[in-house]
Design a protein around this motif. Structure first.
Motif, PDB file in Angstrom:
ATOM      1  N   ALA A  78       0.966  -1.322   0.352  1.00 20.83           N
ATOM      2  CA  ALA A  78       0.207   0.055  -0.116  1.00 20.83           C
ATOM      3  C   ALA A  78       0.863   1.322  -0.196  1.00 20.83           C
ATOM      4  O   ALA A  78       0.867   2.125  -0.339  1.00 20.83           O
ATOM      5  N   ILE A  79       2.025   1.129   0.931  1.00 22.27           N
ATOM      6  CA  ILE A  79       2.990   2.310   0.936  1.00 22.27           C
ATOM      7  C   ILE A  79       3.263   2.438  -0.060  1.00 22.27           C
ATOM      8  O   ILE A  79       3.825   3.992  -1.139  1.00 22.27           O
ATOM      9  N   ASP A  80       4.230   1.300  -0.948  1.00 20.15           N
ATOM     10  CA  ASP A  80       4.897   1.974  -2.735  1.00 20.15           C
ATOM     11  C   ASP A  80       3.171   2.175  -3.517  1.00 20.15           C
ATOM     12  O   ASP A  80       3.753   2.700  -4.262  1.00 20.15           O
ATOM     13  N   ALA A  81       2.170   1.973  -3.536  1.00 19.23           N
ATOM     14  CA  ALA A  81       0.885   2.678  -4.453  1.00 19.23           C
ATOM     15  C   ALA A  81       1.113   3.553  -3.778  1.00 19.23           C
ATOM     16  O   ALA A  81       0.582   4.890  -5.227  1.00 19.23           O
ATOM     17  N   LEU A  82       1.163   4.387  -3.225  1.00 15.91           N
ATOM     18  CA  LEU A  82       0.909   6.266  -2.590  1.00 15.91           C
ATOM     19  C   LEU A  82       1.755   6.653  -3.485  1.00 15.91           C
ATOM     20  O   LEU A  82       2.135   7.278  -3.954  1.00 15.91           O
ATOM     21  N   ARG A 111       3.068   6.027  -5.868  1.00 13.96           N
ATOM     22  CA  ARG A 111       3.115   5.391  -7.273  1.00 13.96           C
ATOM     23  C   ARG A 111       1.668   6.215  -7.780  1.00 13.96           C
ATOM     24  O   ARG A 111       1.757   6.628  -9.009  1.00 13.96           O
ATOM     25  N   GLY A 112       0.949   7.410  -7.009  1.00 14.90           N
ATOM     26  CA  GLY A 112       0.371   7.597  -7.239  1.00 14.90           C
ATOM     27  C   GLY A 112      -1.459   6.675  -7.859  1.00 14.90           C
ATOM     28  O   GLY A 112      -2.269   6.982  -8.762  1.00 14.90           O
ATOM     29  N   TRP A 113      -1.916   5.603  -7.223  1.00 13.68           N
ATOM     30  CA  TRP A 113      -2.541   4.042  -7.178  1.00 13.68           C
ATOM     31  C   TRP A 113      -3.337   4.556  -6.062  1.00 13.68           C
ATOM     32  O   TRP A 113      -2.706   4.760  -5.205  1.00 13.68           O
ATOM     33  N   PRO A 114      -4.367   4.396  -6.492  1.00 14.82           N
ATOM     34  CA  PRO A 114      -5.085   4.867  -5.570  1.00 14.82           C
ATOM     35  C   PRO A 114      -5.250   3.360  -4.097  1.00 14.82           C
ATOM     36  O   PRO A 114      -4.454   2.515  -4.917  1.00 14.82           O
ATOM     37  N   LEU A 115      -5.881   2.816  -3.713  1.00 17.60           N
ATOM     38  CA  LEU A 115      -5.945   2.472  -2.557  1.00 17.60           C
ATOM     39  C   LEU A 115      -6.863   2.203  -1.106  1.00 17.60           C
ATOM     40  O   LEU A 115      -7.284   3.505  -1.199  1.00 17.60           O
ATOM     41  N   ARG A 116      -7.044   1.354  -0.673  1.00 12.62           N
ATOM     42  CA  ARG A 116      -8.053   1.670   0.806  1.00 12.62           C
ATOM     43  C   ARG A 116      -7.208   1.020   1.699  1.00 12.62           C
ATOM     44  O   ARG A 116      -6.743   0.191   1.697  1.00 12.62           O
ATOM     45  N   VAL A 117      -7.367   1.770   2.553  1.00  9.20           N
ATOM     46  CA  VAL A 117      -7.275   1.481   3.895  1.00  9.20           C
ATOM     47  C   VAL A 117      -8.339   1.344   5.060  1.00  9.20           C
ATOM     48  O   VAL A 117      -9.770   2.212   5.097  1.00  9.20           O
ATOM     49  N   GLY A 118      -8.674   0.158   6.158  1.00  7.25           N
ATOM     50  CA  GLY A 118      -9.142  -0.366   6.481  1.00  7.25           C
ATOM     51  C   GLY A 118      -9.174   0.236   8.360  1.00  7.25           C
ATOM     52  O   GLY A 118      -8.048  -0.187   8.828  1.00  7.25           O
ATOM     53  N   GLY A 119     -10.099   0.215   9.238  1.00  9.87           N
ATOM     54  CA  GLY A 119     -10.144   0.726  10.186  1.00  9.87           C
ATOM     55  C   GLY A 119     -11.302  -0.233  11.051  1.00  9.87           C
ATOM     56  O   GLY A 119     -12.188  -0.076  10.521  1.00  9.87           O
ATOM     57  N   ALA A 120     -11.415  -0.201  12.494  1.00  9.90           N
ATOM     58  CA  ALA A 120     -12.131  -0.682  13.212  1.00  9.90           C
ATOM     59  C   ALA A 120     -13.889  -0.135  13.045  1.00  9.90           C
ATOM     60  O   ALA A 120     -14.652  -0.688  13.395  1.00  9.90           O
ATOM     61  N   ASP A 121     -13.378   1.771  12.952  1.00 13.58           N
ATOM     62  CA  ASP A 121     -14.443   2.308  12.686  1.00 13.58           C
ATOM     63  C   ASP A 121     -15.071   2.862  11.298  1.00 13.58           C
ATOM     64  O   ASP A 121     -15.736   3.833  11.101  1.00 13.58           O
TER      65      ASP A 121
END
Length: 355
Positions: free
Chosen positions: A16-20, A22-32
């Protein structure tokens, strides 16, 4: 959680950090809640059009600079989401990048809304810092499937100092002492390798230890804006004069914000801001280094008690919190020059250094 599960989570965070970057979208999840994100600094308008969001997610520190945190109590001190704030990458950069504040002095009005996932938003800011990017994202609620995704727990696993191990070691005579050994430390997924230089012969006494955060400009190029290079070499010679010592060279450039962001902070200093305010205007905390890494390195070297060479009492407190016994603090006094006088005064007056 099993070691295999932790490792897989850390790998997801690394991707995910590599995607950041490179300008690629990603999803980050959390408890809320989960968020779909696109880093402002590395994004392009074509990618933004496909991403289809004009909301911005900024760090709490940057929001304070923009005087946004009084709009929502929950916006302090964590990340802040601005509804419909930018229709293009250029508009977003004008909000996120303090280097553009003089060219774009009038910003807003902005409307803050709930982030949609506080844990995910906080993890995203940590990821931006480790990617060396501005802490600013285009953001939307998670929709459909995501090609790249991780969770806040994955990010914590990636950055867990407990995953650090000794990777290699070798004899390394140096100018300060011919009796020196270099030890390299590496974790399976994180890209930065840290090193220790052990000087002299180990005996039953606590060694003189110096925590030195990487400073390309000072250590290698001889920058006069800081005292990093002189501190490094003075510490090595002090260790050579002691029975033995250990230099921990931590890959945490710019107090943990990375080289590019440190250079941005330098540019802000040229506008009249001190080092503390420059970091805050960039959207970062004043101190972002992880001293638990140093504690882990000492543990792997079987060094529980140390004499710490530092002018910063906070380093003593942080190491002791991690279980390292600091039996003595040794000051490191060096002459100033006309380029670093203000830098050192800021250390003394605003971050508690005892100079």
């Amino acid at each position: 959680m099993s070691d295999a599960a932790v490792g897989e989570g850390a790998r997801r965070a690394a991707r995910a950090i590599d995607a950041l970057r490179r300008g690629w979208p990603l999803r980050v999840g959390g408890a809320d809640g989960a968020l779909d994100l696109l880093a402002v600094e590395s994004a392009r308008d074509a990618a933004l059009a496909a991403f289809a969001s004009a909301d911005l997610l900024l760090s709490g520190e940057r929001a304070v600079t923009l005087k946004l945190t009084n709009q929502r109590a929950s916006a302090t001190p964590g990340p802040v989401r601005l509804a419909g704030a930018a229709a293009s990458v250029a508009e977003a950069l004008a909000i996120a990048d303090p280097a553009l504040d003089l060219a774009h002095p009038f910003k807003g009005p902005f409307h803050t809304v709930a982030t949609g996932g506080e844990a995910a938003a906080a993890a995203a800011m940590t990821m931006a810092r480790h990617a060396g990017l501005l802490p600013a994202f285009f953001v939307r609620e998670a929709t459909d499937a995501a090609e790249t995704e991780c969770t806040a727990e994955d990010v914590a696993a990636l950055l867990d100092p407990a995953r650090l191990e000794i990777a290699a070691r070798a004899r390394l005579p140096v100018e300060a002492s011919e009796a020196a050994e270099i030890v390299a430390f590496r974790s399976p997924e994180e890209a930065s390798d840290h090193v220790a230089l052990v000087i002299g012969k180990r005996d039953g006494h606590p060694p003189v230890v110096r925590l030195h955060s990487e400073c390309l400009t000072g250590d290698v190029l001889g920058s006069l804006k800081c005292d990093c290079g002189p501190q490094l070499h003075a510490a090595l010679h002090a260790m050579a004069d002691a029975p033995w010592g250990v230099l921990l060279y931590l890959r945490q450039e710019g107090r943990g914000i990375g080289l590019v962001n440190k250079l941005r902070a330098y540019a802000l200093q040229d506008q009249g801001y001190d080092t503390v305010d420059a970091n805050l205007r960039l959207g970062f905390p004043v101190e972002a280094r992880d001293f638990a890494i140093a504690a882990r390195m000492l543990d792997l070297l079987a060094i529980p008690r140390i004499r710490l060479m530092t002018n910063n009492p906070e380093k003593v407190a942080r190491l002791e919190k991690e279980g390292v016994e600091v039996v003595e603090r040794i000051p490191l006094a060096l002459p100033t020059n006309r380029f670093n006088e203000q830098y050192l005064a800021t250390k003394r007056d605003r971050t508690g250094h005892q100079l």
